[in-house]
Design a protein around this motif. Structure first.
Motif, mmCIF file in Angstrom:
data_model
loop_
_atom_site.group_PDB
_atom_site.id
_atom_site.type_symbol
_atom_site.label_atom_id
_atom_site.label_comp_id
_atom_site.label_asym_id
_atom_site.label_seq_id
_atom_site.Cartn_x
_atom_site.Cartn_y
_atom_site.Cartn_z
ATOM 1 N N ARG A 140 89.956 122.182 55.100
ATOM 2 C CA ARG A 140 89.308 122.653 53.887
ATOM 3 C C ARG A 140 89.502 121.633 52.782
ATOM 4 O O ARG A 140 90.434 120.839 52.795
ATOM 5 C CB ARG A 140 89.922 123.989 53.467
ATOM 6 N N SER A 141 88.643 121.668 51.795
ATOM 7 C CA SER A 141 88.762 120.749 50.662
ATOM 8 C C SER A 141 90.019 121.020 49.846
ATOM 9 O O SER A 141 90.460 120.171 49.073
ATOM 10 C CB SER A 141 87.529 120.889 49.760
ATOM 11 N N THR A 142 90.599 122.207 50.010
ATOM 12 C CA THR A 142 91.780 122.568 49.233
ATOM 13 C C THR A 142 93.078 122.246 49.975
ATOM 14 O O THR A 142 94.154 122.591 49.499
ATOM 15 C CB THR A 142 91.760 124.082 48.908
ATOM 16 N N THR A 143 92.993 121.608 51.136
ATOM 17 C CA THR A 143 94.188 121.282 51.896
ATOM 18 C C THR A 143 95.075 120.321 51.112
ATOM 19 O O THR A 143 94.594 119.362 50.512
ATOM 20 C CB THR A 143 93.817 120.637 53.244
ATOM 21 N N ARG A 144 96.374 120.550 51.133
ATOM 22 C CA ARG A 144 97.295 119.723 50.358
ATOM 23 C C ARG A 144 97.549 118.383 51.032
ATOM 24 O O ARG A 144 97.467 118.238 52.237
ATOM 25 C CB ARG A 144 98.622 120.470 50.169
ATOM 26 N N TYR A 145 97.907 117.405 50.181
ATOM 27 C CA TYR A 145 98.159 116.049 50.677
ATOM 28 C C TYR A 145 99.252 116.037 51.740
ATOM 29 O O TYR A 145 99.104 115.393 52.787
ATOM 30 C CB TYR A 145 98.579 115.130 49.519
ATOM 31 N N LEU A 146 100.367 116.717 51.460
ATOM 32 C CA LEU A 146 101.512 116.676 52.371
ATOM 33 C C LEU A 146 101.140 117.206 53.740
ATOM 34 O O LEU A 146 101.554 116.649 54.770
ATOM 35 C CB LEU A 146 102.684 117.475 51.786
ATOM 36 N N SER A 147 100.358 118.264 53.777
ATOM 37 C CA SER A 147 99.937 118.844 55.050
ATOM 38 C C SER A 147 99.084 117.856 55.841
ATOM 39 O O SER A 147 99.268 117.684 57.049
ATOM 40 C CB SER A 147 99.149 120.136 54.803
ATOM 41 N N LYS B 174 85.016 119.074 41.235
ATOM 42 C CA LYS B 174 85.092 119.171 39.770
ATOM 43 C C LYS B 174 83.709 119.095 39.131
ATOM 44 O O LYS B 174 83.514 119.587 38.014
ATOM 45 C CB LYS B 174 85.987 118.054 39.230
ATOM 46 N N GLN B 175 82.768 118.474 39.833
ATOM 47 C CA GLN B 175 81.399 118.418 39.338
ATOM 48 C C GLN B 175 80.603 119.670 39.720
ATOM 49 O O GLN B 175 79.408 119.763 39.418
ATOM 50 C CB GLN B 175 80.688 117.176 39.890
ATOM 51 N N THR C 262 92.505 134.806 38.783
ATOM 52 C CA THR C 262 91.339 134.434 37.984
ATOM 53 C C THR C 262 91.643 133.250 37.079
ATOM 54 O O THR C 262 90.876 132.288 37.002
ATOM 55 C CB THR C 262 90.876 135.634 37.140
ATOM 56 N N GLN C 263 92.786 133.293 36.406
ATOM 57 C CA GLN C 263 93.167 132.213 35.499
ATOM 58 C C GLN C 263 93.433 130.918 36.258
ATOM 59 O O GLN C 263 93.025 129.831 35.838
ATOM 60 C CB GLN C 263 94.404 132.612 34.697
ATOM 61 N N GLU C 264 94.121 131.037 37.399
ATOM 62 C CA GLU C 264 94.446 129.852 38.199
ATOM 63 C C GLU C 264 93.183 129.129 38.668
ATOM 64 O O GLU C 264 93.095 127.890 38.593
ATOM 65 C CB GLU C 264 95.288 130.259 39.406
ATOM 66 N N VAL D 160 91.261 127.356 35.609
ATOM 67 C CA VAL D 160 91.834 126.124 35.050
ATOM 68 C C VAL D 160 91.936 125.011 36.085
ATOM 69 O O VAL D 160 92.225 123.869 35.747
ATOM 70 C CB VAL D 160 93.233 126.391 34.447
ATOM 71 N N ASN D 161 91.719 125.329 37.359
ATOM 72 C CA ASN D 161 91.865 124.323 38.401
ATOM 73 C C ASN D 161 90.645 124.323 39.323
ATOM 74 O O ASN D 161 90.705 124.816 40.456
ATOM 75 C CB ASN D 161 93.140 124.581 39.208
ATOM 76 N N PRO D 162 89.524 123.753 38.871
ATOM 77 C CA PRO D 162 88.310 123.735 39.703
ATOM 78 C C PRO D 162 88.467 122.906 40.974
ATOM 79 O O PRO D 162 87.689 123.056 41.920
ATOM 80 C CB PRO D 162 87.258 123.120 38.768
ATOM 81 N N ALA D 163 89.481 122.017 41.000
ATOM 82 C CA ALA D 163 89.691 121.177 42.189
ATOM 83 C C ALA D 163 90.101 122.000 43.406
ATOM 84 O O ALA D 163 90.064 121.498 44.529
ATOM 85 C CB ALA D 163 90.763 120.126 41.895
ATOM 86 N N LEU D 164 90.483 123.255 43.200
ATOM 87 C CA LEU D 164 90.814 124.123 44.325
ATOM 88 C C LEU D 164 89.578 124.461 45.153
ATOM 89 O O LEU D 164 89.691 124.886 46.303
ATOM 90 C CB LEU D 164 91.471 125.413 43.827
ATOM 91 N N GLY D 165 88.403 124.284 44.544
ATOM 92 C CA GLY D 165 87.172 124.437 45.313
ATOM 93 C C GLY D 165 86.578 125.827 45.311
ATOM 94 O O GLY D 165 85.776 126.146 46.195
#
Length: 314
Positions: A76-83, A143-144, A164-166, A169-174
């Motif tokens: 997924r696009s939200t997968t973390r770097y470390l993983s 983000k776009q 909702t707030q998270e 404020v963080n559109p990079a989560l996708g």
């Protein structure tokens, strides 16, 4: 999976292959161009770059296949770097290890054992750099507002766990929340309306007070329309990391383990303890000898410090 994620996962296959090829060529060039630097590691068999690339082309599909088994092409696009980086290291190490087991003693394939080690190190570095760059580019698209997941949140009126707030404020989560359902009395009707009007990619159930019947209806709705269903775990589930799925007859259950060392985990840990300890003792034995000599020359008394400690009930 969204189209953007599918495109990036396909790109990742070709990017990984190119990075693996680059790592192999770099290791070969480094080995043959810097002979003086590695003079203590003799080259057993002269091999030109063209023949070596032919060998690499055989290795690359194997490593890519192993990386696919680790789920690196279903991310997924939200997968973390470390993983991602952890899976990259595991996939490359496993794939190259399998190849080495079968062909390590063939000098026409491995003209220098050092090339294997350098290729392994450079492959992990190059592939990791490529993956990080790919994630950064995909994050920019998110983000776009391109490639986001349309999310419906079903939450209590007073508490949505800050979801909702998270996400705001963080559109990079996708994710983009297309609707929030607080009144669950007609949740299914609202979901159908939202699906027809906005479209739904995922549903997040964050209402701890929803009934079992409602949960089942939402699950069936998500299954019927191919929508991914997520839920916020209860307090007990959130505090447990050792969770496994099991069955009692035909009834699915969630098993909460006291420790990951139950069953085979305990056996695997014991084997690893013995193997790693023995390997470390062998590798570090020259250093231990020097330390022993240093202690004897510098201090009186015993080399090892011995003290009674409490453990295992005694």
């Amino acid at each position: 999976m969204k189209k953007l994620e599918l495109v990036f996962n396909v790109i990742a296959i070709f990017l990984d292959a190119c990075m693996l090829l680059l790592a192999g060529i770099s290791a070969f060039s480094l080995r043959y161009q810097a002979r003086d630097l590695f003079s203590s590691y003799p080259i057993l068999f002269e091999l030109n770059l063209y023949d070596f690339i032919r060998i690499i082309v055989i290795v690359i599909p194997l490593i890519v296949l192993i990386m696919a088994a680790y789920g690196l092409y279903n991310l997924r696009s939200t997968t973390r770097y470390l993983s991602v980086l952890t899976k990259v290291v595991a996939g490359i190490s496993t794939g190259l290890g399998i190849f080495v087991i079968f062909y390590f003693f063939d000098q026409t394939i491995f003209p220098s054992r050092l090339i294997v080690l350098v290729s392994w190190a450079l492959a992990m570095i190059f592939v990791s750099i490529g993956r990080v760059a790919l994630i950064l580019i995909e994050t920019w698209f998110l983000k776009q507002g391109i490639g986001y997941h349309r999310l419906v949140v079903i939450a209590d009126e007073k508490e949505d766990f800050g979801i909702t707030q998270e996400l705001a404020v963080n559109p990079a989560l996708g994710y983009r929340i297309v609707a929030t359902i607080n009144d669950t009395r007609n949740a299914l009707d609202q979901l159908r309306m939202i699906k027809d009007r906005e479209g739904i990619d995922e549903i997040l159930l964050a209402n701890q007070h929803s009934t079992g019947r409602l949960n089942e209806e939402i699950l069936n709705f998500a299954h019927d329309f191919g929508i991914k269903l997520n839920y916020v775990p209860s307090i007990i589930e959130a505090q447990r990391t050792n969770i496994t799925l099991s069955n009692i007859g035909i009834i699915p259950i969630v098993e909460l383990k006291n420790t990951p060392l139950d069953g085979w985990g305990k056996i695997v840990k014991r084997v690893m303890d013995i193997f790693l300890s023995l390997s470390a003792l062998i590798l570090l034995s020259p250093l231990f000898i020097l330390v022993i000599i240093g202690i004897k020359l510098d201090s009186a008394g015993r080399i090892l410090f011995v003290q009674d400690r409490y453990g295992q009930g005694r």
